[in-house]
Design a protein around this motif. Sequence first.
Motif, PDB file in Angstrom:
ATOM      1  N   GLU A   1       0.838  -1.200   0.000  1.00  0.00           N
ATOM      2  CA  GLU A   1       0.000   0.000   0.000  1.00  0.00           C
ATOM      3  C   GLU A   1       0.877   1.257   0.000  1.00  0.00           C
ATOM      4  OE1 GLU A   1      -3.466   0.103   0.043  1.00  0.00           O
ATOM      5  OE2 GLU A   1      -3.382  -2.056  -0.271  1.00  0.00           O
TER       6      GLU A   1
ATOM      7  N   GLU B   1      -2.124   7.803  -0.945  1.00  0.00           N
ATOM      8  CA  GLU B   1      -2.670   8.407  -2.160  1.00  0.00           C
ATOM      9  C   GLU B   1      -2.249   9.855  -2.308  1.00  0.00           C
ATOM     10  OE1 GLU B   1      -6.776   7.784  -3.039  1.00  0.00           O
ATOM     11  OE2 GLU B   1      -6.717   5.743  -2.261  1.00  0.00           O
TER      12      GLU B   1
ATOM     13  N   ASN C   1      -1.527  13.255  -5.151  1.00  0.00           N
ATOM     14  CA  ASN C   1      -2.542  14.305  -5.099  1.00  0.00           C
ATOM     15  C   ASN C   1      -2.000  15.643  -4.634  1.00  0.00           C
ATOM     16  OD1 ASN C   1      -4.465  12.445  -5.869  1.00  0.00           O
ATOM     17  ND2 ASN C   1      -5.038  11.948  -3.787  1.00  0.00           N
TER      18      ASN C   1
END
Length: 94
Positions: free
Chosen positions: A55, A58, A62
């Motif tokens: 993982e 994010e 962004n």
Amino acid sequence: MTGAYAFTDYRSQGQTVPYVIADIGKPPTNDISPFGAYVAMSRSHGSENIRLLREFKESLFNTHPSQQLREEEERLFKLAKETENEWNSILRVE
């Protein structure tokens, strides 16, 4: 057993490899930069040949990659505007 090798994002710049397993998860110290993540993700021929090891945040994709880069872009934009205004004032005088 499958033969493989690993290298850093810095070392991989300019190379294209057929298959990529990228680790863009948070390391124990520091962070991964958006530039480093981009380099790691762009070494393969296409997204179908890339696998992520774990993982990742994010926000890595962004947020603006660098505050210094943002400031430099703003400075250059301001200089370009000043140059355009100066040039236009010279043309009006003649």
